[in-house]
Design a protein around this motif. Structure first.
Motif, mmCIF file in Angstrom:
data_model
loop_
_atom_site.group_PDB
_atom_site.id
_atom_site.type_symbol
_atom_site.label_atom_id
_atom_site.label_comp_id
_atom_site.label_asym_id
_atom_site.label_seq_id
_atom_site.Cartn_x
_atom_site.Cartn_y
_atom_site.Cartn_z
ATOM 1 N N TYR A 51 -15.201 2.515 46.188
ATOM 2 C CA TYR A 51 -14.623 2.096 44.913
ATOM 3 C C TYR A 51 -14.601 0.576 44.703
ATOM 4 O O TYR A 51 -15.113 0.093 43.693
ATOM 5 C CB TYR A 51 -13.222 2.702 44.731
ATOM 6 N N PRO A 52 -14.049 -0.202 45.643
ATOM 7 C CA PRO A 52 -14.075 -1.659 45.415
ATOM 8 C C PRO A 52 -15.501 -2.203 45.339
ATOM 9 O O PRO A 52 -15.768 -3.145 44.600
ATOM 10 C CB PRO A 52 -13.368 -2.239 46.643
ATOM 11 N N TRP A 55 -17.084 -2.288 41.952
ATOM 12 C CA TRP A 55 -16.798 -3.463 41.121
ATOM 13 C C TRP A 55 -17.820 -4.553 41.386
ATOM 14 O O TRP A 55 -18.288 -5.205 40.456
ATOM 15 C CB TRP A 55 -15.386 -4.003 41.418
ATOM 16 N N LEU A 69 -12.544 -6.545 31.201
ATOM 17 C CA LEU A 69 -11.281 -5.949 31.645
ATOM 18 C C LEU A 69 -11.173 -4.538 31.098
ATOM 19 O O LEU A 69 -11.582 -4.259 29.977
ATOM 20 C CB LEU A 69 -10.110 -6.792 31.136
ATOM 21 N N VAL A 70 -10.610 -3.688 31.903
ATOM 22 C CA VAL A 70 -10.498 -2.288 31.501
ATOM 23 C C VAL A 70 -9.455 -2.149 30.392
ATOM 24 O O VAL A 70 -8.381 -2.724 30.457
ATOM 25 C CB VAL A 70 -10.081 -1.441 32.712
ATOM 26 N N ARG A 71 -9.798 -1.413 29.361
ATOM 27 C CA ARG A 71 -8.829 -1.116 28.324
ATOM 28 C C ARG A 71 -8.576 0.389 28.344
ATOM 29 O O ARG A 71 -9.501 1.163 28.116
ATOM 30 C CB ARG A 71 -9.395 -1.545 26.970
ATOM 31 N N LEU A 72 -7.361 0.773 28.648
ATOM 32 C CA LEU A 72 -7.082 2.206 28.727
ATOM 33 C C LEU A 72 -7.020 2.773 27.317
ATOM 34 O O LEU A 72 -6.306 2.254 26.469
ATOM 35 C CB LEU A 72 -5.741 2.433 29.427
ATOM 36 N N ILE A 78 -5.615 12.520 31.014
ATOM 37 C CA ILE A 78 -5.555 11.759 32.256
ATOM 38 C C ILE A 78 -6.936 11.566 32.857
ATOM 39 O O ILE A 78 -7.311 10.471 33.274
ATOM 40 C CB ILE A 78 -4.626 12.479 33.259
ATOM 41 N N GLN A 81 -8.812 8.946 31.026
ATOM 42 C CA GLN A 81 -8.298 7.614 31.313
ATOM 43 C C GLN A 81 -8.732 7.149 32.689
ATOM 44 O O GLN A 81 -9.068 5.987 32.888
ATOM 45 C CB GLN A 81 -6.770 7.610 31.216
ATOM 46 N N LEU A 82 -8.732 8.070 33.649
ATOM 47 C CA LEU A 82 -9.162 7.691 34.995
ATOM 48 C C LEU A 82 -10.652 7.355 35.008
ATOM 49 O O LEU A 82 -11.079 6.462 35.736
ATOM 50 C CB LEU A 82 -8.871 8.821 35.981
ATOM 51 N N LEU A 85 -11.432 3.870 34.466
ATOM 52 C CA LEU A 85 -11.190 2.962 35.583
ATOM 53 C C LEU A 85 -12.381 2.847 36.529
ATOM 54 O O LEU A 85 -12.374 2.026 37.430
ATOM 55 C CB LEU A 85 -9.968 3.419 36.374
ATOM 56 N N GLN B 266 -13.194 -11.394 25.505
ATOM 57 C CA GLN B 266 -12.972 -10.116 24.836
ATOM 58 C C GLN B 266 -12.102 -10.274 23.601
ATOM 59 O O GLN B 266 -11.619 -9.285 23.052
ATOM 60 C CB GLN B 266 -12.321 -9.138 25.798
ATOM 61 N N VAL B 602 -12.308 -9.052 45.089
ATOM 62 C CA VAL B 602 -12.266 -7.839 44.270
ATOM 63 C C VAL B 602 -10.945 -7.116 44.502
ATOM 64 O O VAL B 602 -10.287 -6.660 43.576
ATOM 65 C CB VAL B 602 -13.468 -6.925 44.576
ATOM 66 N N MET B 606 -8.064 -6.110 41.956
ATOM 67 C CA MET B 606 -7.571 -4.740 41.774
ATOM 68 C C MET B 606 -6.057 -4.680 41.842
ATOM 69 O O MET B 606 -5.437 -3.770 41.295
ATOM 70 C CB MET B 606 -8.192 -3.821 42.832
ATOM 71 N N VAL B 620 -1.712 5.534 34.535
ATOM 72 C CA VAL B 620 -2.346 6.753 34.038
ATOM 73 C C VAL B 620 -1.663 7.971 34.647
ATOM 74 O O VAL B 620 -1.408 8.967 33.985
ATOM 75 C CB VAL B 620 -3.850 6.754 34.385
#
Lengths: 317, 772
Positions: A51-52, A55, A69-72, A78, A81-82, A85, B266, B602, B606, B620
């Motif tokens: 996961y890291p 990025w 940047l993530v915008r939920l 759910i 939304q996940l 990410l 943004q 990173v 996070m 979430v």
């Protein structure tokens, strides 16, 4: 160098073939594997590990220097939304890689690093294998103290070694701006781990083989090179990888010792993208991925040694 | 360009290919011979080489190197050789090379280190005598002031960098005239739930806070250069920032330059305070305008940001100082400045370049030019270096509401004064140099005598030992020799340093006038001031040695336990064949393969409280977000997770290798005997893994104990240094407080602690005699 890469690629190919072969051969076994706890654990930990890194990958392929940047989304489930990410670039682009490879002599630095790292591996391994063998097989005065000396060297904070190392390598030995100086320092930095690790492995090898060889009149050196080293292949692979990594990622000494840009190693080159005020993280990420490729190829190639050794080797019992 | 021809004619006769005195005496002799040869053969080498180091990259670098190439082509007496050094290693490279007579002839660096260099000696040379009035006339007085320390001019300014206000013109059209107007505008554009902010900048960094601080008319130092932090003006500036962050709530949390850029790109930040360095990173679609910072409504003075001046400095070791200054002259000439501005995007210190038509019409460049009128050069006093990190900690605390501005500033003034007093004491001691004490002569003699006596006494024994164990000694000799050369000397150096009171001020004095015996150790081990402040201000003193030791031990134990435990589980899972085993193995070592500098950052990203993936994931799932860097526990956790993630692959590979040496037959026998898995693990795997596992554990304890990067990059000791471990503290003392000897003593204490641990561990596990 290219042949080793090719060989590693071949190794990867072979692995893949084997996997496909296995798929055809034993679907039930695979199914059993997949539904085991072990497999679930491995999948889960792989996800955490990856996961890291996603990025980093998405930054590298975004063509930009900073991540979106993530915008939920406000009213989504759910799961949706996940999903947001999971870092994926908006547009895939190779621009960062192109810039890293063309704006600077990146490939040259990579080549320098390969030379330094492989030389470090060879020097480090040859020094540590002999020393570890002596520590494992001989009893002599000063043995415990010698082992301890290796350990002590790791205890002194590296940050404060900079100036003394500079004095020794550049001023006394006159090895500034040469790879030899770096190789020397790196292989000796890697020594303590290598010696301790190899000594540990050598201790696990049965003594009987050696004793019978000695009885048959083999010299110590023959035993060492013909029996011990082949048997210790997994250990040598691990310590070799370690020595390689010691040299591969080191930044500060390389940037202090080298006075010519054409001699920089690749970590030094990478750091050009990071500065006090503005940093080009996209380039840095792309460069990091390029830097990690040789390591992965090397590991693919080394994997074969991790499964052989005593248990699979010729000398059982 | 008046000096250049003179010095050229002076130096042309004796010109010799300049190679720095980096080689051994023998090398130098060879060089001298070579020179003689050349001299006698009647051929004088055409040019002398000047080495120049700089830290530029990208367009700036291309323009700069083009200039140098032009210079080299324009004349044949001096050839300038440029070397680009990456920022991260630049300061270290300079401070390793220059005091030892190595390094470049001239170099480009930010001016704020000048005081430290000038005090340390042998690092920079004054250039007053080479520089005429006409040359100084090129630069505005505040930039010249930045290059001056102790009344002497140490370099010529090349470029300046200061923050200004950058507006997203789709959101804000008119430049706010006052801070009140700016805040009002910002409030209109702030919607915290949607992640929109009216104003974004790295407000906890002292460099950026300087704008507010200076606009109250005082700044951190008084006219005489004494620390004057806790005056009402500075406190008012911190209070103002706290108001912006806590009442007006117009600022994002945990700002970093990357976050500021992302928000701006943004359209989620209407205004940002940033400098020219950000312009290249603004996304193509974003419309922006740079304007000078507004006037402070409270004090009526304009916000006056700190300006960093990139200067050309001269090495004291340069053999051709006049030629080097001539190069400086060339590089700061109007023509060069124009080129650097147009092609390199630099803001040249030679302000006449701003008259060039294509720069004068560049609104952005002119905005920074106007901002320059209201800037203050970063104080170049050595004391400033001490201020950065503690002030940042204060600002962080205050904007989070964890401390009151006034109390905190007073506390900071007190603790920094104490540090400065220490430095001052060492300077005073350095000034009246002591004679070399007579006993110091006796010391080497006594050592030699002792060595000789020991040799006499044990000669026979040693010779016998050598004869009987010659093979063994020969096998370990190369490795031991290498260790002795490269490890023993640094160790002795550190040990010796730890008995002195060496700081930046007395580095260059002879050793014996710095000797203070065991004072440093007494100060470290006798540091029982667990609390600081009185009454309601009372809080744990996180600078305390024992607190740091406690954190270090917790850090090491938790890291090693988790890393070894998890790596063992993964290695066992991978040991037996399973579908996709090779792929799993490859994936699981990835954290080791990718440079940890970026992965650590990173992870830090996070953990960002507002925009980090972890908090968003928690939200979430319906949980409350965690302020990761505000509490000791949470901040500790961030470092722990990152470090475990980073160190598992290595441990796993080591254990995988170790598992290979366990004969499979043993398991077969055990299975036949009916032993369960757990029993097999306990009686076969673990004991046979021990020879490999114990050294790995010992070494990883040592490494984790000294794990500098992760702490420094991820939590950076947050909150307020509470999570610093011994090594990061030693680094701060040495490099942020200039107390080299104290840092060395810290390192020796670290060494002693680890040594005790290793002895204990080996006694417990008896690894040395493992299987025999």
């Amino acid at each position: 160098m290219s042949s080793s890469i090719r060989r590693s690629l071949l190794a990867g190919e072979r692995l893949w073939q084997r996997a496909r072969f296995a798929c055809k051969q034993a679907p039930t076994r695979i199914a059993r594997d997949i539904f085991s706890w072990r497999f679930a654990l491995l999948v889960l930990s792989s996800l955490i590990v990856v996961y890291p890194l996603l990025w980093v990958v998405s930054l590298a392929f975004s063509g930009q220097q900073s991540l979106t940047l993530v915008r939920l989304p406000e009213d989504a489930g759910i799961a949706q939304q996940l999903m947001v990410l999971i870092p994926l670039p908006e547009h895939w682009s190779l621009a960062n890689f192109r810039a890293v490879l063309t704006e600077q002599p990146f490939l040259r630095w990579l080549g320098n690093s390969l030379i330094v790292a492989f030389a470090t591996t060879i020097v480090g391994l040859s020094l540590s294998c002999t020393a570890a063998y002596a520590f494992s097989r001989f009893r002599f005065p000063g043995r415990a103290r010698g082992m301890l000396l290796f350990l002590i060297s790791q205890m002194f904070p590296a940050v404060l070694m900079l100036i003394p190392l500079y004095v020794i390598v550049v001023q006394w030995l006159g090895l500034g701006n040469s790879w030899l100086g770096l190789i020397l320092v790196y292989s000796i930095t890697a020594l303590p781990f290598c010696v301790w690790m190899l000594k540990g492995y050598f201790d696990t090898l049965p003594f009987e083989i050696e004793e019978s060889a000695l009885l048959e009149g083999a010299s110590r050196w023959t035993i060492f090179t013909r029996i011990i080293l082949p048997l210790a292949r997994p250990a040598i692979a691990v310590t070799g990888l370690f020595a390689f990594m010691t040299a591969w990622n080191e930044f500060i000494l390389a940037s202090i010792f080298m006075d010519e840009e054409s001699r920089y190693t690749v970590p030094v080159g990478l750091r050009f993208f990071v500065s006090d005020y503005a940093s080009e993280w996209g380039f840095f990420a792309a460069g990091s991925i390029l830097v990690s490729l040789p390591v992965m190829l090397l590991f693919l190639w080394l994997q074969r040694f991790l499964v052989s050794g005593l248990s699979a080797g010729a000398v059982k019992g | 360009m008046i000096i250049a021809p003179i010095c050229r004619s002076q130096l042309a006769g004796e010109s010799v290919a300049r190679s720095k005195p980096r080689c051994s005496p023998a090398g130098r002799l060879l060089q001298a011979l070579l020179c003689l040869l050349i001299f006698f053969s009647g051929k004088v080498l055409a040019a002398e080489t000047l080495n120049l180091w700089h830290g530029y990259r990208g367009a700036e670098r291309a323009a700069f190197e083009q200039l140098i190439e032009d210079y080299n082509r324009s004349q044949s007496d001096v050839q300038v050789k440029a070397l680009a050094v990456p920022f991260g290693g630049y300061a270290d490279k300079l401070s390793a090379a220059l005091p030892r007579g190595q390094g470049p002839d001239l170099f480009v660096f930010a001016h704020d280190r000048l005081g430290g260099w000038a005090s340390a000696g042998h690092t920079v040379a004054p250039i007053d005598r080479y520089v005429g009035e006409h040359l100084l006339g090129r630069f505005p007085p505040n930039l010249i002031e930045a290059m001056t320390f102790g009344g002497e001019l140490y370099g010529l300014p090349l470029a300046f960098k200061s923050p200004a206000l950058i507006l997203n013109t789709d959101l804000v059209q008119a430049a706010p005239a006052t801070t009140d107007a700016m805040v009002a505008e910002a409030r209109r554009h702030t919607d915290r739930k949607a992640g929109r902010f009216g104003l974004a900048y790295s407000y906890t960094e002292p460099f950026f806070h300087g704008a507010l601080m200076n606009s109250f008319g005082r700044g951190p130092f008084d006219r005489g250069g004494n620390l004057d932090l806790a005056n009402s003006a500075n406190i008012a500036s911190v209070e103002m920032l706290a108001r912006w962050a806590r009442q007006d709530r117009i600022l994002p949390e945990e700002p970093s330059s990357t976050l500021v850029t992302s928000l701006f790109n943004q359209g989620r930040a209407a205004m940002v305070i940033s400098g020219p360095w950000m312009l290249g990173e603004i996304a193509p679609g974003v419309n922006y305008r740079v304007v000078p910072l507004p006037v402070n409504s409270e004090s009526g003075l304009p916000l006056a940001p700190w300006v960093a001046v990139e200067g050309l400095f001269l090495s004291p070791w340069s053999e051709h100082p006049a030629a080097a200054v001539a190069v400086m002259d060339y590089l700061t000439s109007r023509q060069s400045a124009e080129k650097m501005a147009i092609e390199g995007g630099q803001l040249p210190a030679n302000i006449s370049a701003f008259e060039h038509p294509s720069i004068a019409t560049d609104e952005t460049a002119m905005a920074f030019r106007r901002q320059l009128e209201a800037t203050v050069p970063i104080p170049n006093l050595p004391a400033m270096t001490l201020l950065w990190v503690p002030l940042e900690n204060v600002l962080k605390k205050v904007v989070k509401g964890a401390a009151q501005p006034e109390a905190e500033m007073r506390q900071l003034q007190r603790s920094l004064s104490a540090d400065l007093a220490r430095l001052e004491r060492s300077r005073a001691r350095g000034e009246h140099r002591a004679q070399m004490p007579a006993w110091l002569w006796l010391l080497p003699a006594a050592l030699a005598l002792a060595a000789w006596l020991l040799w006499r006494r044990y000669r026979a024994q040693l010779a016998a030992g050598w004869r009987t164990h010659r093979t063994a000694y020969l096998y370990i000799l190369p490795a031991i020799l290498g260790m002795l050369v490269l490890v023993l000397f640094p160790l002795l150096y550190g040990l010796l340093l730890s008995f002195t009171d060496t700081t930046v001020f007395n580095e260059h004095t002879p050793l014996w006038s710095r000797l203070i015996g065991l004072d440093n150790y007494a100060a470290i081990l006798g540091d029982f001031h667990l609390w600081r402040g009185q009454g309601s201000e009372r809080s744990l003193d996180f600078d305390n040695f024992y607190w740091t030791l406690l954190i270090t031990i917790l850090w090491t134990v938790s890291n090693v336990t988790l890393a070894v435990g998890l790596a063992l589980i993964l290695a066992l899972a991978l040991d037996k064949p399973i579908f996709g085993r090779a792929w799993f193995r490859l994936i699981l070592i990835l954290p080791w393969a990718i440079p940890n500098y970026i992965t650590a950052l990173v992870w830090k990203g996070m953990f960002h409280p507002q925009f980090g993936a972890i908090n968003q994931g928690l939200q979430v799932l319906g949980m409350a977000p965690v302020a990761w860097f505000d509490s000791i526990g949470a901040s500790f956790f961030t470092g722990l997770v990152t470090n475990v993630w980073l160190s598992i692959p290595f441990m796993m590979v080591v254990i995988l290798g170790g598992l290979q040496s366990i004969p499979r037959e043993l398991y077969e026998v055990a299975r036949v005997e009916g032993a369960g898995r757990w029993f097999q693990f306990r009686t076969i795997t673990l004991p046979l893994l021990k020879p490999v596992l114990i050294p790995a554990v010992i070494l990883s304890v040592v490494w984790t104990f000294n794990m500098f990067n992760v702490i420094y990059l991820v939590s950076d000791g947050a909150p307020a240094g509470a999570n610093d471990i011994l090594i990061t503290k030693a680094f701060r003392i040495g490099f942020e407080k200039y107390q080299y000897a104290y840092a060395a003593a810290y390192s020796m204490v670290i060494l002693a602690l680890l040594f005790c641990y290793a002895m204990w561990q080996m006694r417990v596990s008896r690894t040395l005699e493992a299987t025999r």
